[in-house]
Design an enzyme around this catalytic site. Structure first.
Site, PDB file in Angstrom:
ATOM      1  CB  SER A   1      -0.954   0.006   1.201  1.00 37.64           C
ATOM      2  OG  SER A   1      -1.182   1.269   1.728  1.00 37.64           O
TER       3      SER A   1
ATOM      4  CE1 TYR B   1      -3.043  -1.876   5.758  1.00 34.17           C
ATOM      5  CE2 TYR B   1      -2.701   0.386   5.032  1.00 34.17           C
ATOM      6  CZ  TYR B   1      -2.942  -0.947   4.737  1.00 34.17           C
ATOM      7  OH  TYR B   1      -3.082  -1.351   3.433  1.00 34.17           O
TER       8      TYR B   1
END
Length: 271
Positions: A141, A154
């Site tokens: 990501s 995250y």
């Protein structure tokens, strides 16, 4: 482009939904032998016919936080297909909460899935990937390059995955191993519905309009192209590439932009 994935043996973790499922289907459509790995075994069995014919697909129940499961995944793949050409570490978990409100077990869970899941699967698959001069992929990501507030666990886990894979690439620079850090931007998937809140419970809904995001299928096609070209780094979307560039050149400006961007989300933790 010549179909280089024909008959390649490809493991995809987190293959029961989202980018993982779309990637499994993309690889299957190109003639690969696909190993689908996830905790949702029954769901994978239902989806397997949409990935590839039964002689070219294998479903393995695997919780990537468990070392024994990761070892068993590799063993089952080799027992069925005799080799491993590509490992796609896609299994992932997200979160949405301010760090000051966060139960620390939330970050531990994210590190177990996102970081340790990648490390463990890669560890057991590596001898076979070296033998085939194959590829290992980490789906990190854009948050693994440009940090997101209210996603501290995250972003931390994705930064860690990127550092691990970059190190691995250098270690095997002369061994024929390809290491790809693959960074999608916002992609339509279940990851935001399953994202953990401050106390560790799933938030159950997405703050974004999923219909306006990149589709998982488009992401899977980009991953396939990157594997064909044996790329080492790919960042998807104009916004994603711009975020990485501005973070590198003008970090304070990117801090302010990111703050405003996240603050506009429905139900933003900043509000």
């Amino acid at each position: 482009m010549k179909n280089l994935l024909q008959d390649k043996v490809i493991i995809v973790t987190g293959a029961s939904s989202g980018i993982g499922l779309a990637s499994a289907r993309q690889f299957g459509s190109e003639g690969a032998k696909v190993v689908m790995a996830a905790r949702s075994y029954e769901r994978m069995l239902e989806l397997a016919p949409s990935v590839a014919p039964s002689d070219r697909v294998l479903c393995v129940r695997c919780d990537v936080t468990r070392e024994d499961d990761c070892r068993a995944l590799v063993e089952a793949t080799v027992a069925r297909f005799g080799r491993i050409d590509i490992l796609v570490n896609n299994a992932g978990l997200s979160m949405r909460a301010m760090f000051k409100d966060l139960d620390l077990n939330v970050i531990r869970r994210l590190m177990d899935v996102n970081f340790w899941g990648t490390v463990q699967c890669t560890k057991f698959a590596l001898p076979y990937l070296l033998a085939s001069k194959g590829s290992v992929v980490g789906v990190v990501s854009v948050a693994g390059y440009s940090a997101l507030p209210a996603r501290s666990g995250y972003s931390s886990s994705k930064y860690a995955v990127r550092g691990f894979l970059d190190s691995l690439r250098i270690e095997h620079l002369r061994d024929g191993l390809n290491v790809l850090v693959f960074a999608p931007g916002y992609t339509a998937s279940n990851v935001r519905n399953a994202a953990l809140t401050a106390d560790g419970t799933p938030q159950g809904e997405t703050p974004l309009d999923e219909g306006k995001l990149m589709s998982a299928e488009a992401c899977a096609k980009a991953l396939s192209r990157a594997l064909h070209r044996r790329r080492s780094q790919v960042t998807l979307s104009v916004l994603g590439r711009a975020s990485v560039l501005v973070r590198r050149l003008l970090p304070r400006l990117m801090d302010r932009f990111t703050y405003r961007f996240i603050a506009r989300e429905p139900g933003s933790p900043f509000q």
